[in-house]
Design a protein around this motif. Structure first.
Motif, mmCIF file in Angstrom:
data_model
loop_
_atom_site.group_PDB
_atom_site.id
_atom_site.type_symbol
_atom_site.label_atom_id
_atom_site.label_comp_id
_atom_site.label_asym_id
_atom_site.label_seq_id
_atom_site.Cartn_x
_atom_site.Cartn_y
_atom_site.Cartn_z
ATOM 1 N N GLU A 1 0.832 -1.204 0.000
ATOM 2 C CA GLU A 1 0.000 0.000 0.000
ATOM 3 C C GLU A 1 0.872 1.262 0.000
ATOM 4 O O GLU A 1 0.594 2.216 -0.726
ATOM 5 C CB GLU A 1 -0.930 -0.012 1.213
ATOM 6 N N SER B 1 -3.082 -1.282 -4.192
ATOM 7 C CA SER B 1 -4.289 -1.441 -3.382
ATOM 8 C C SER B 1 -3.994 -2.314 -2.169
ATOM 9 O O SER B 1 -3.169 -3.225 -2.221
ATOM 10 C CB SER B 1 -5.380 -2.099 -4.228
ATOM 11 N N LYS B 2 -4.685 -2.021 -1.094
ATOM 12 C CA LYS B 2 -4.520 -2.811 0.124
ATOM 13 C C LYS B 2 -5.036 -4.233 -0.070
ATOM 14 O O LYS B 2 -4.628 -5.151 0.619
ATOM 15 C CB LYS B 2 -5.269 -2.122 1.267
ATOM 16 N N ASP B 3 -5.930 -4.435 -1.029
ATOM 17 C CA ASP B 3 -6.563 -5.733 -1.248
ATOM 18 C C ASP B 3 -5.826 -6.596 -2.266
ATOM 19 O O ASP B 3 -6.419 -7.492 -2.859
ATOM 20 C CB ASP B 3 -8.008 -5.524 -1.710
#
Length: 187
Positions: A86, A91-93
Motif C-alpha cells: 500500500e 491497493s490494500k486488497d
C-alpha cells in the motif's frame, strides 16, 4: 531463468535481490522489505494464481533456512507485506485471504517477471516492458547491486541498513566516551 524483478500492475517494481518496492509513478517512493516479507511476496508473485497455504509459506520462507517461527510471526509478515504494498502505491486488497486454504494475489493483479539483466538491456528492459504494455510516462529504473538501501548522509552515499539519526547518535556517543576517557587519564 530466475526472475529477480517483477512489475506489479504497471505501478510498482519489486526487486527481489534488494528487497525493495519501487513506485513507477513516483521515483522517490521506495519501500524496503525485510527478507522474510520479501520472500513471501516473491512466493506469491511466482505462484501464478495458485493459493499458497500457511504451511507452504512456513516451509519455503523460514524452514528451508533452518528457522522455525510461530504462526503469529507469519501473520505479522503478511500484514507488513500488505502495508508495504500500500505504501508503494498498490491497493490494500492485493493479497486475498482464502479461508481455510491460504493466500493468493487478487485475480485482477497483473504480474510481469523480468530478469536482472533485462533492466540493463535497452530492448527488453523494464522501461520498454511497461511502455509496450500501455504505460506511456517516462520512468527511472534503479539498478541494485548492493545490500541494504542507499541514503545520503552528510553528502556521502551510505549502504547501511540503519536510519541516519541512529548513526549520528552512535558517533556522538563514541565522541563523548573518547573525551571522558581522555579526562580520566589526565586527572
Amino acid at each position: 531463468m530466475a526472475f529477480t524483478r517483477f512489475i506489479i500492475n504497471k505501478e510498482v517494481i519489486f526487486d527481489s535481490d534488494a528487497n525493495i518496492l519501487h513506485s513507477v509513478e513516483d521515483e522517490s517512493i521506495k519501500v524496503t522489505l525485510n527478507a522474510p516479507t520479501a520472500r513471501c511476496l516473491k512466493l506469491l508473485l511466482m505462484s501464478n494464481g495458485k493459493v499458497i497455504s500457511r504451511e507452504e509459506f512456513l516451509a519455503e520462507v523460514w524452514n528451508a533456512r533452518g528457522v522455525v517461527v510461530s504462526q503469529n510471526t507469519f501473520y505479522q509478515n503478511i500484514s507488513l507485506l500488505r502495508k508495504s504494498l500500500e505504501q508503494a502505491g498498490l491497493s490494500k486488497d492485493i493479497i486475498v485471504t482464502v479461508r481455510q486454504r491460504g493466500f493468493v494475489l487478487a485475480s485482477n493483479i497483473e504480474v510481469t517477471p523480468c530478469s536482472n539483466t533485462e533492466g540493463n538491456n535497452e530492448e527488453g528492459g523494464i522501461k520498454e516492458r511497461i511502455k509496450k504494455s500501455g504505460y506511456d510516462e517516462e520512468i527511472k529504473v534503479v539498478n541494485r547491486n548492493t545490500l541494504g538501501h542507499e541514503k545520503f548522509f552528510f553528502g556521502k552515499k551510505s549502504v547501511l541498513n540503519i536510519p541516519a539519526w541512529i548513526l549520528l547518535v552512535l558517533i556522538v556517543m563514541a565522541a563523548i566516551n573518547i573525551i571522558l576517557l581522555f579526562f580520566n587519564i589526565i586527572i
